[in-house]
Design a protein around this motif. Structure first.
Motif, PDB file in Angstrom:
ATOM      1  N   VAL A 215       2.919  -7.211  -0.270  1.00  0.00           N
ATOM      2  CA  VAL A 215       2.696  -6.947   1.154  1.00  0.00           C
ATOM      3  C   VAL A 215       3.044  -5.494   1.461  1.00  0.00           C
ATOM      4  O   VAL A 215       4.121  -5.010   1.075  1.00  0.00           O
ATOM      5  CB  VAL A 215       3.541  -7.889   2.036  1.00  0.00           C
ATOM      6  N   PHE A 216       2.138  -4.826   2.153  1.00  0.00           N
ATOM      7  CA  PHE A 216       2.383  -3.463   2.629  1.00  0.00           C
ATOM      8  C   PHE A 216       2.792  -3.525   4.092  1.00  0.00           C
ATOM      9  O   PHE A 216       2.145  -4.204   4.900  1.00  0.00           O
ATOM     10  CB  PHE A 216       1.126  -2.607   2.476  1.00  0.00           C
ATOM     11  N   SER A 217       3.841  -2.795   4.450  1.00  0.00           N
ATOM     12  CA  SER A 217       4.312  -2.736   5.831  1.00  0.00           C
ATOM     13  C   SER A 217       4.114  -1.327   6.365  1.00  0.00           C
ATOM     14  O   SER A 217       4.528  -0.347   5.726  1.00  0.00           O
ATOM     15  CB  SER A 217       5.795  -3.121   5.916  1.00  0.00           C
ATOM     16  N   SER A 218       3.484  -1.216   7.553  1.00  0.00           N
ATOM     17  CA  SER A 218       3.308   0.104   8.147  1.00  0.00           C
ATOM     18  C   SER A 218       4.630   0.675   8.639  1.00  0.00           C
ATOM     19  O   SER A 218       4.752   1.894   8.791  1.00  0.00           O
ATOM     20  CB  SER A 218       2.307   0.023   9.310  1.00  0.00           C
ATOM     21  N   GLU A 219       5.615  -0.184   8.880  1.00  0.00           N
ATOM     22  CA  GLU A 219       6.910   0.295   9.367  1.00  0.00           C
ATOM     23  C   GLU A 219       7.725   0.940   8.253  1.00  0.00           C
ATOM     24  O   GLU A 219       8.412   1.937   8.473  1.00  0.00           O
ATOM     25  CB  GLU A 219       7.687  -0.859   9.997  1.00  0.00           C
ATOM     26  N   THR A 220       7.645   0.391   7.031  1.00  0.00           N
ATOM     27  CA  THR A 220       8.362   0.982   5.901  1.00  0.00           C
ATOM     28  C   THR A 220       7.465   1.870   5.051  1.00  0.00           C
ATOM     29  O   THR A 220       7.956   2.613   4.197  1.00  0.00           O
ATOM     30  CB  THR A 220       8.947  -0.123   5.006  1.00  0.00           C
ATOM     31  N   ASN A 221       6.140   1.773   5.281  1.00  0.00           N
ATOM     32  CA  ASN A 221       5.158   2.563   4.533  1.00  0.00           C
ATOM     33  C   ASN A 221       5.290   2.327   3.020  1.00  0.00           C
ATOM     34  O   ASN A 221       5.220   3.261   2.210  1.00  0.00           O
ATOM     35  CB  ASN A 221       5.304   4.057   4.846  1.00  0.00           C
ATOM     36  N   SER A 222       5.501   1.056   2.649  1.00  0.00           N
ATOM     37  CA  SER A 222       5.699   0.737   1.239  1.00  0.00           C
ATOM     38  C   SER A 222       5.264  -0.688   0.958  1.00  0.00           C
ATOM     39  O   SER A 222       5.092  -1.501   1.878  1.00  0.00           O
ATOM     40  CB  SER A 222       7.172   0.918   0.848  1.00  0.00           C
TER      41      SER A 222
END
Length: 453
Positions: free
Chosen positions: A182-189
């Protein structure tokens, strides 16, 4: 004497009644005068419009093809301001669309060697994209991949998720295991990769991927006519599997039912067969037939229909034939032809969102959102200026050749003008301008012919 102006509240009430499934209505209303445009492009009106209508409309379908660039088939008339502008002109493949966002893959997978190089999250209504990012490391070793995108904002009603944080779930199979991250835009990872081993597993592309709660569901095959359902929880990052319904895999589509659980739909002749799942205390999932609906009075009898999806918020089933996509609303009995194509897509991805004029939003600080089209349009303008300069020089040269009775030279100028304009407009993929340019070239030819006579 001009008629008196409508009071603000009455004007808002009238414009709010314009149908959300035809965005051209609001767009044309915004052209009436500057006061109307200021009202319709304000954040306050957009928020009020969504709150009144509540259910986001189906604006159309992104249609994927194996050999050509995907395109958008709008559900509204041709005068609509949609379809949207694609982020760029690379070989893009639409993986998923949800909460007003679209997940794109580059490049299109035609062979098993076409591994994903980058992913793009695109906001067509807000006319911006999240800067392209690489997929997880396992993307370079898998043979089949799918992806999903979803708004990750807390307590969001998903009526206007533009600018909200998001999650991207990426799942792939290599005939030995399914892998997911899963990619998270908040952690950018990307999250750590989780796997679910199973021999000969292959996740099926081109199938609906319903999101129910935090979990996304996919159809997987492991032997001819042997398949199961793969479940990936976007928050707990867990992969699990269970048996699918007693139906051939290509004859049904997974869906979120009106009860809010996983189900599926299939067509057998004119009969729409609906199933749903029940989860026991031990966690075991069983399939139960919910009901059968005969659609022979709603659908033409000479066509073969296949279910490609169901949208619980819109309340419509999506059916496909050899000549396009049709929606069926069981509650109202309304049937609508959504697209008409001679090239049959292997996947049609519905795009559901509210649209109001000029809904671009400011890029949040620290994010990686960027506006779509501005840089490319500036480059196109420079190239177009160079093209027009070259065409003008050739036209002048050709006119002089006619006066000098150099007909071979004049014809050569005409040919080069057509080649230059055709090449430019094919590279921009903008057919209306291409046709206009060819029409202008024909007028120039007629003028030269008259001069030569």
């Amino acid at each position: 004497m001009p008629p008196p102006e409508l009071c603000h509240d009455l004007l808002v009430d009238i414009l709010t009644r314009l149908p959300p499934d035809d965005p051209g209505c609001l767009f044309r209303a915004s052209l009436v005068c500057t006061a109307w445009r200021a009202l319709l492009t304000s954040p306050e009106f957009a928020r009020h419009y969504r709150e009144v209508h509540r259910t986001p409309p189906l604006l159309g379908f992104f249609e994927n093809h194996d050999t050509v660039t995907p395109w958008f088939a709008p559900s509204s008339p041709a005068a609509s301001p949609f379809p949207p502008l694609f982020p760029d002109r690379r070989d893009l493949h639409v993986l998923d669309s949800r909460h007003g966002l679209v997940l794109l893959r580059n490049p299109i997978r035609i062979t098993e060697h076409d591994h994903a190089v980058s992913l793009i999250v695109w906001d067509p209504v807000g006319r911006r994209q999240w800067e392209s990012f690489p997929p997880p490391d396992f993307a370079s070793t898998i043979l089949c991949d799918v992806g999903v995108v979803a708004c990750a904002a807390d307590d969001c009603d998903h009526l206007g998720c533009h600018g909200s944080p998001f999650l991207v779930g990426y799942v792939g199979t290599d005939y030995r295991s399914a892998h997911a991250s899963v990619f998270s835009s908040e952690t950018n990872s990307w999250s750590p990769v989780v796997s679910c081993p199973h021999p000969d597993i292959e996740i099926l592309r081109g199938q609906p991927k319903p999101l129910i709660g935090n979990a996304v569901y996919f159809i997987c095959e492991y032997h001819p006519n042997e398949y199961f359902i793969l479940c990936f929880d976007l928050f707990s990052r867990k992969l699990s599997k269970f048996d699918g319904p007693p139906i051939h895999r290509y004859k049904y589509a997974l869906m979120k039912t009106e009860e809010g659980v996983l189900g599926c739909a299939s067509m057998q002749g004119s009969r729409l067969r609906l199933w749903l799942t029940q989860t026991g205390a031990d966690g075991a999932v069983t399939w139960m037939r919910r009901r059968v609906v005969d659609l022979h009075r709603l659908l033409p009898s000479n066509s073969f229909f296949r279910v490609i999806g169901f949208e619980d918020r819109v309340g419509a089933f999506y059916l496909t034939t050899d000549d396009g996509v049709t929606t069926v609303d069981l509650k109202s009995g309304q049937v609508k032809k959504m697209s008409d194509s001679n090239i049959v897509p292997y996947q049609s991805v519905p795009y559901i969102s509210f649209y109001t004029p000029d809904q671009t939003v400011e890029v949040a600080e620290g994010g990686r959102w960027e506006e779509v089209g501005d840089k490319e349009e500036e480059a196109d303008e420079k190239v177009e200026q160079q093209v027009e300069k070259a065409v003008h020089e050739l036209f002048t040269k050709g006119s002089k050749a006619l006066k000098d009775e150099d007909f071979v030279g004049a014809l050569d100028c005409k040919r080069r003008i057509l080649e230059i304009r055709l090449g430019f407009f094919l590279s921009t993929c903008y057919l209306p301008l291409l046709l206009q340019s060819l029409a202008e070239a024909c007028v120039h030819m007629d003028c030269w012919i008259q001069c030569s006579n």
